[in-house]
Every structure is written in structure tokens, then in C-alpha cells.
Design a protein around this motif. Structure first.
Motif, mmCIF file in Angstrom:
data_model
loop_
_atom_site.group_PDB
_atom_site.id
_atom_site.type_symbol
_atom_site.label_atom_id
_atom_site.label_comp_id
_atom_site.label_asym_id
_atom_site.label_seq_id
_atom_site.Cartn_x
_atom_site.Cartn_y
_atom_site.Cartn_z
ATOM 1 N N THR A 191 1.271 -4.509 1.583
ATOM 2 C CA THR A 191 2.481 -4.013 0.915
ATOM 3 C C THR A 191 2.074 -3.208 -0.306
ATOM 4 O O THR A 191 1.205 -3.628 -1.077
ATOM 5 C CB THR A 191 3.389 -5.181 0.468
ATOM 6 O OG1 THR A 191 3.850 -5.878 1.627
ATOM 7 C CG2 THR A 191 4.583 -4.672 -0.331
ATOM 8 N N VAL A 192 2.692 -2.055 -0.492
ATOM 9 C CA VAL A 192 2.459 -1.227 -1.670
ATOM 10 C C VAL A 192 3.792 -0.971 -2.364
ATOM 11 O O VAL A 192 4.767 -0.559 -1.728
ATOM 12 C CB VAL A 192 1.800 0.119 -1.297
ATOM 13 C CG1 VAL A 192 1.810 1.070 -2.493
ATOM 14 C CG2 VAL A 192 0.374 -0.107 -0.819
ATOM 15 N N VAL A 193 3.830 -1.255 -3.666
ATOM 16 C CA VAL A 193 4.993 -0.951 -4.492
ATOM 17 C C VAL A 193 4.601 0.197 -5.417
ATOM 18 O O VAL A 193 3.669 0.063 -6.216
ATOM 19 C CB VAL A 193 5.451 -2.172 -5.316
ATOM 20 C CG1 VAL A 193 6.668 -1.810 -6.176
ATOM 21 C CG2 VAL A 193 5.780 -3.344 -4.395
ATOM 22 N N VAL A 194 5.276 1.324 -5.297
ATOM 23 C CA VAL A 194 4.980 2.511 -6.100
ATOM 24 C C VAL A 194 6.074 2.696 -7.135
ATOM 25 O O VAL A 194 7.253 2.810 -6.774
ATOM 26 C CB VAL A 194 4.890 3.778 -5.223
ATOM 27 C CG1 VAL A 194 4.502 4.984 -6.071
ATOM 28 C CG2 VAL A 194 3.900 3.586 -4.087
ATOM 29 N N VAL A 195 5.689 2.718 -8.409
ATOM 30 C CA VAL A 195 6.651 2.938 -9.495
ATOM 31 C C VAL A 195 6.427 4.334 -10.064
ATOM 32 O O VAL A 195 5.318 4.686 -10.459
ATOM 33 C CB VAL A 195 6.500 1.886 -10.610
ATOM 34 C CG1 VAL A 195 7.468 2.179 -11.747
ATOM 35 C CG2 VAL A 195 6.748 0.489 -10.055
ATOM 36 N N ILE A 196 7.503 5.112 -10.115
ATOM 37 C CA ILE A 196 7.459 6.465 -10.670
ATOM 38 C C ILE A 196 8.329 6.480 -11.926
ATOM 39 O O ILE A 196 9.553 6.516 -11.836
ATOM 40 C CB ILE A 196 7.951 7.501 -9.650
ATOM 41 C CG1 ILE A 196 7.055 7.449 -8.410
ATOM 42 C CG2 ILE A 196 7.957 8.903 -10.263
ATOM 43 C CD1 ILE A 196 7.485 8.347 -7.289
ATOM 44 N N PRO A 197 7.709 6.430 -13.119
ATOM 45 C CA PRO A 197 8.482 6.381 -14.365
ATOM 46 C C PRO A 197 9.285 7.661 -14.566
ATOM 47 O O PRO A 197 8.935 8.725 -14.030
ATOM 48 C CB PRO A 197 7.391 6.247 -15.440
ATOM 49 C CG PRO A 197 6.166 5.791 -14.714
ATOM 50 C CD PRO A 197 6.261 6.385 -13.353
ATOM 51 N N PRO A 198 10.364 7.608 -15.330
ATOM 52 C CA PRO A 198 11.180 8.800 -15.581
ATOM 53 C C PRO A 198 10.367 9.921 -16.223
ATOM 54 O O PRO A 198 9.579 9.682 -17.137
ATOM 55 C CB PRO A 198 12.255 8.289 -16.550
ATOM 56 C CG PRO A 198 12.318 6.810 -16.312
ATOM 57 C CD PRO A 198 10.930 6.398 -15.961
ATOM 58 N N ARG A 246 -1.652 4.143 1.171
ATOM 59 C CA ARG A 246 -2.381 2.893 0.918
ATOM 60 C C ARG A 246 -1.707 1.731 1.658
ATOM 61 O O ARG A 246 -2.301 0.664 1.813
ATOM 62 C CB ARG A 246 -2.405 2.547 -0.577
ATOM 63 C CG ARG A 246 -3.080 3.542 -1.531
ATOM 64 C CD ARG A 246 -4.437 3.966 -1.096
ATOM 65 N NE ARG A 246 -4.365 5.208 -0.332
ATOM 66 C CZ ARG A 246 -5.272 5.628 0.521
ATOM 67 N NH1 ARG A 246 -6.335 4.904 0.756
ATOM 68 N NH2 ARG A 246 -5.132 6.768 1.164
ATOM 69 N N ALA A 247 -0.438 1.903 2.087
ATOM 70 C CA ALA A 247 0.334 0.819 2.702
ATOM 71 C C ALA A 247 0.065 0.734 4.195
ATOM 72 O O ALA A 247 0.088 1.743 4.903
ATOM 73 C CB ALA A 247 1.822 1.042 2.457
ATOM 74 N N LYS A 248 -0.175 -0.487 4.682
ATOM 75 C CA LYS A 248 -0.383 -0.714 6.106
ATOM 76 C C LYS A 248 0.904 -1.110 6.815
ATOM 77 O O LYS A 248 1.118 -0.758 7.968
ATOM 78 C CB LYS A 248 -1.435 -1.804 6.325
ATOM 79 C CG LYS A 248 -2.838 -1.420 5.890
ATOM 80 C CD LYS A 248 -3.827 -2.545 6.133
ATOM 81 C CE LYS A 248 -3.983 -2.856 7.612
ATOM 82 N NZ LYS A 248 -5.003 -3.915 7.834
ATOM 83 N N ARG A 249 1.759 -1.880 6.122
ATOM 84 C CA ARG A 249 2.942 -2.417 6.797
ATOM 85 C C ARG A 249 4.250 -2.145 6.057
ATOM 86 O O ARG A 249 5.274 -1.899 6.687
ATOM 87 C CB ARG A 249 2.803 -3.927 7.008
ATOM 88 C CG ARG A 249 1.605 -4.316 7.854
ATOM 89 C CD ARG A 249 1.617 -5.790 8.204
ATOM 90 N NE ARG A 249 0.433 -6.159 8.966
ATOM 91 C CZ ARG A 249 0.269 -5.968 10.265
ATOM 92 N NH1 ARG A 249 1.242 -5.393 10.949
ATOM 93 N NH2 ARG A 249 -0.834 -6.335 10.875
#
Length: 540
Positions: free
Chosen positions: A480-487, A502-505
Motif C-alpha cells: 500500500t502506498v499513501v501519497v500526500v501532495i501538500p497545497p 511504488r504500489a503493488k496492490r
């Protein structure tokens, strides 16, 4: 080129000094920038020198100042990747840069609209010469025809046969397209088709993690005809300094992560006649270090200077949603990407953040998916598994969602904390970017990396890795990949593509929709002269 000292033309210095003061007040320029700028440009009001030095530290081997200024002043004078310059100020800066380029480049090497630091210019010239030398040489290991098996798909077969006919070639493909598998098949076919016994092969990459992955994949398929040596590029070029390396073939993985100086050091150590196969992803982020030689070689390949083979078909993930999303980013399809985010079902989730309440909700998602498991009771095996299970990736270090702040909020756990090395330690075999588990233990704390365990005191340059920049995550993969894009983040599609792949599933994207979709549309290439120099050398 004559050097300029002091003064300026008319009242130019006062205006440039004012711009520098404004940039300093906005956190875009510091005393170190000013010192370098004055040293480069040899004058006060050294906006051009500051611009070139900052651009170099951000990866550009040169700058282009003509009708269009490249790289953009917004990106060069950003505050840790966050745009703080409006269009009016950007226009004033560009006007000043154009004037200073014609008035007094100082110690810069200028060629038409292009200007570079002397060191960067020398590296590009030397690298073009060495690539031309290696790619035009007659290979030591000669073959008439490589026999490939039916286990390879059409693209892989073409790459194996094509690599056999070239002294140097590039093999590109996204994650899971079989680049390592293809390299293994190439070595096996090469060993069987040549009279050289044994075939001496070096498998190298910029990071220890990538080397281990490459070596493990190739070792499975290579026989007794092939003698493999696996090293990081840094350690390879540091051995027996001043002599050519004794290899028939060199396989280079993660080519996109290699900077120009490191690439040059490698090329300088190879005999003319050594076969070189470079593997990489054409859509991934360039190196943290200055230069993008892999991408410049791909440009040269488009002009027929170097052989290039592209692999298709991802085997890493079975998620069609992830594959489609990554493909939309790669193609710059902002509309299609936005539609996919709108579905936000199954393997891809979009958490849109427009208000403070939205960002608080996003923080709960991050806590649940990434942080909470680290707070529980863990064994070493469980902690090691967590490294592969979930990752929080962000584009910057500063700010609430920067890696510094997120990791600080998590603190150091009582038993196990994920860490990342931030400096090459050749004596340990631990490279910048290697990820491990810090274990609190008696009589001393220790860090478990993928290939070794070392006392913590021997790895002083490290950071917590609950959150990582996308650059640090290159070469890794997570369930699992969590991507945060700041304002306000100044992203481009390569950074977003690297994060997504980078995420497999499962993938979670957090941010404002305008920022996320804007990243898909935006693509700012690093400025370099390598491909044009390679084309010129080929024509000569």
C-alpha cells in the motif's frame, strides 16, 4: 570569457539586489546562495549566479535563458518544492536574468542561450566523449547470433537479440516489465553463443537495495559460464583506482537514478569493448544528484546514436486500476487521470482536501494505513514486514506534511523504528537511501538492513522513515502506498508516476484535485547538453 567585478550597468544592481532581498524574505534564497552567486558571477546583484547555482543543486547541468527561461524561476526559487512566486515577480526575475546573461556571465561557461558552471560543463563534455567511445567500440565478446527461448515475450526477445549486436544499449520498461529477467536471458544467451569462458560480468546499481535485487534475479538464471560480481557503482569505481575494470559485460540497473558525475566515473573505468547494458524506467524520476544522463541517452537513442529497446506489460501488479492510473500519468492525460480519481473505488482511493476538516480526515487515513501498526507490539520479523507493507510518500521535507514534521510527530518507537541512511558508508556497504529497522537492544542499538546488521553508532547519518520523499522511495515497492501532495506543491508527472508505481496492490492519493491533476499535466525536464553533444560526436 571576461570576468566582471563590482558595479553593473546603470541602476541594474539596485534592482537585482532588491529582487534578491525579496527572495530572501520569502525563504527562497539564503546566505549560502548569495555567497555562491557572487563567487560565480563576480559581482553584486548576482541574481544570475544564484539562479545557476540553485538550478545545479536541483539537478540541472545547465540553464537556458532565451525566449523561454529553463528551468522555470518558480521551480528554482521555490521553498522546498512549494511555489511562493507570483507571475509578476517571475517576469521581473526572468527580465533580470536575460539582461545579466548578455552583460556579464562571470565565470559561467556560455554557449548561445545555454550557461553552465565550469565543472558541470566539463562533466557533460567528458561524458559525451566516453559514451561515444564505448558505444562505437568493437565488443570483446563477439557473437553471430543469440538464441533466445520461447519463455521471453516479443519485446524481450528483441531486446536480447539487439543487445547482442551492440556494444552499448538501453533497455527500458515500467515496474514489473521484466528488465532483470531480460538481462538474465541476455547473459545466458551471450555465454552460450561466445567462445569466452567464463564470462566476467558486473551487475551494478546506484543503491545497495537495487544491487541485491538485480543480483538475486540474475543469479537464478545464470549458469557456470557466467561469473557475477555485484556492487554499487560507488564501490565498483573506487576499487583499483586508475585502472580499467576486468569485465566483459556490465549490467547497470536503475539507470534513471544515476547522476552525471557518477555515470562519468563508471564510463571512465570501462575498457573500449566492454559490453554495457543499462536498465531503467524512462518515466521515473531522475537522479537526486545533478544531471539526467539516462534520459539524455534515451534522447540520443531516438536520433539513432545508441540502441534502445522498450519492454511492455507489467507483472508486478494485477490491479488494472493502478496500471491505468500510472499509464494516464505517463501520457500526461490529466482529464483521464481526474476521471479515474473520481471513481475512487477498489485499489485506488482519492482523499480530496479543500478545507482544514478534509486535512484532519486525511490525517486519520494516514494514521490507520501507515502509522498505527508501528505503535503496537512488534517482533523484528513483523517490523521488517511492515517496511514492505505500507509507505507514506510526500514531495517535500518542510511543512506539516513534509517528511521532517511527520517523522518528528511519530518520534522514536520503544522497540523498532524504520530508518533510512542518508549517506554512503562504503566500509559498511550501506548506501544513501538504504532502508532498515532500528532495534532498541542491549548492550547497544542496532540497525537491520536488507543485507547486513550494524551497530547504530556506525550509521550516524540516518533519518526516521515513517514518511519518505518520493525520491527516497525509488527502487522500492510496497503493498500500500499513501501519497500526500501538500497545497501549492510544484510536482510534475515523473514524481507522481514514481510514487504511484511504488504500489503493488493499493494506492491512496491525498491532496487538492487541482494540484494533483496539475502534476499530471506538468513536465519540466532538466536542462542538459549531453544528448546534443552525443549526436554531434556521432555525426563527426
Amino acid at each position: 570569457m571576461p570576468a566582471c567585478k563590482g558595479g553593473g550597468v546603470g541602476g541594474a544592481v539596485m534592482g537585482d539586489d532588491l529582487l534578491l532581498m525579496q527572495l530572501g524574505g520569502m525563504g527562497c534564497v539564503d546566505a549560502f546562495d548569495l555567497m555562491l552567486g557572487k563567487k560565480i558571477q563576480q559581482k553584486d546583484g548576482c541574481l544570475l549566479g544564484v539562479y545557476v547555482s540553485r538550478a545545479f543543486r536541483q539537478g540541472h547541468m545547465a540553464v537556458r535563458i532565451g525566449d523561454e527561461v529553463m528551468p522555470s524561476v518558480q521551480s528554482v526559487f521555490s521553498d522546498d518544492g512549494i511555489n511562493v512566486i507570483d507571475d509578476a515577480m517571475a517576469a521581473s526575475i526572468e527580465k533580470s536574468l536575460k539582461r545579466q546573461m548578455t552583460e556579464c556571465p562571470g565565470r559561467l561557461v556560455s554557449e548561445g542561450e545555454v550557461a553552465a558552471l565550469p565543472r558541470a560543463h566539463a562533466v557533460e563534455v567528458s561524458l559525451a566523449r566516453e559514451v561515444a567511445r564505448l558505444s562505437m567500440a568493437e565488443p570483446f565478446v563477439k557473437v553471430n547470433r543469440l538464441m533466445v527461448g520461447d519463455e521471453l515475450n516479443a519485446g524481450q526477445q528483441a531486446a536480447v537479440v539487439g543487445a547482442g549486436a551492440a556494444a552499448m544499449c538501453l533497455v527500458t520498461g515500467g515496474p514489473g516489465t521484466g528488465k532483470t529477467y531480460t538481462a538474465s536471458a541476455y547473459l545466458r544467451a551471450l555465454a552460450r553463443a561466445s567462445s569466452v569462458r567464463p564470462l566476467r560480468v558486473a551487475v551494478v546499481a546506484p543503491t545497495g537495495r537495487a544491487v541485491q535485487t538485480l543480483f538475486a534475479g540474475i543469479k537464478k538464471m545464470s549458469g557456470d559460464e557466467v561469473v557475477l560480481e555485484a556492487k554499487t557503482i560507488h564501490s565498483l569505481v573506487s576499487q583499483q583506482s586508475g585502472t580499467f575494470l576486468p569485465y566483459h559485460v556490465v549490467i547497470v540497473d536503475e539507470g534513471s537514478m544515476i547522476g552525471s558525475e557518477l555515470m562519468l566515473k563508471l564510463m571512465l573505468r570501462l575498457h573500449s569493448g566492454t559490453r554495457v547494458v543499462m536498465l531503467g524506467d524512462a518515466d521515473q524520476l531522475p537522479s537526486i544528484d545533478p544531471g539526467q544522463p539516462f534520459f539524455e541517452l534515451l534522447k540520443a537513442a531516438q536520433r539513432g546514436v545508441i540502441r534502445h529497446f522498450s519492454l511492455q506489460g507489467c507483472q508486478r501488479t494485477t490491479s488494472n486500476e493502478l496500471l491505468e492510473l500510472a499509464d494516464a500519468v505517463r501520457r500526461g492525460d490529466g482529464q483521464g487521470f481526474e476521471m479515474m480519481l473520481g471513481r475512487s473505488t477498489g485499489d485506488v482511493t482519492f482523499v480530496e482536501c479543500m478545507t482544514d476538516a478534509d486535512w484532519q480526515r486525511a490525517e486519520k487515513v494516514v494514521e490507520r494505513d501507515v502509522m498505527a501498526p508501528w505503535r503496537g507490539k512488534l517482533s523484528l520479523n513483523a517490523a521488517t514486514a511492515l517496511l514492505r507493507k505500507a509507505a507514506l510518500l510526500t514531495s517535500c521535507r518542510k511543512g506539516y506534511w513534509g517528511t521532517d514534521s511527520v517523522n518528528s510527530r511519530m518520534g522514536w518507537q520503544k522497540e523498532y523504528t524504520p530508518v533510512v541512511s542518508t549517506k554512503n558508508s562504503y566500509h559498511l556497504g550501506v548506501m544513501n537511501g538504504d532502508i532498515g529497522i532500528l532495534e532498541r537492544s542491549f548492550p547497544q542499538d542496532q540497525i537491520h538492513f536488507h543485507h547486513c546488521t550494524v551497530p547504530t553508532v556506525l550509521v550516524p547519518m540516518m533519518e526516521r522513515a515513517f514518511a519518505m520523499t518520493v525520491h527516497k522511495s525509488q527502487g522500492g515497492e510496497f503493498e500500500t502506498v499513501v501519497v500526500v501532495i501538500p497545497p501549492g506543491a510544484l510536482l510534475d508527472r515523473r514524481l507522481l508516476y514514481t510514487a504511484i508505481t511504488r504500489a503493488k496492490r493499493r494506492l491512496v492519493v491525498i491532496g487538492q484535485k487541482t494540484d494533483v491533476v496539475g502534476a499530471v499535466i506538468r513536465k519540466e525536464e532538466r536542462v542538459s547538453t549531453l544528448s546534443s553533444r552525443l549526436q554531434a560526436s556521432a555525426l563527426c
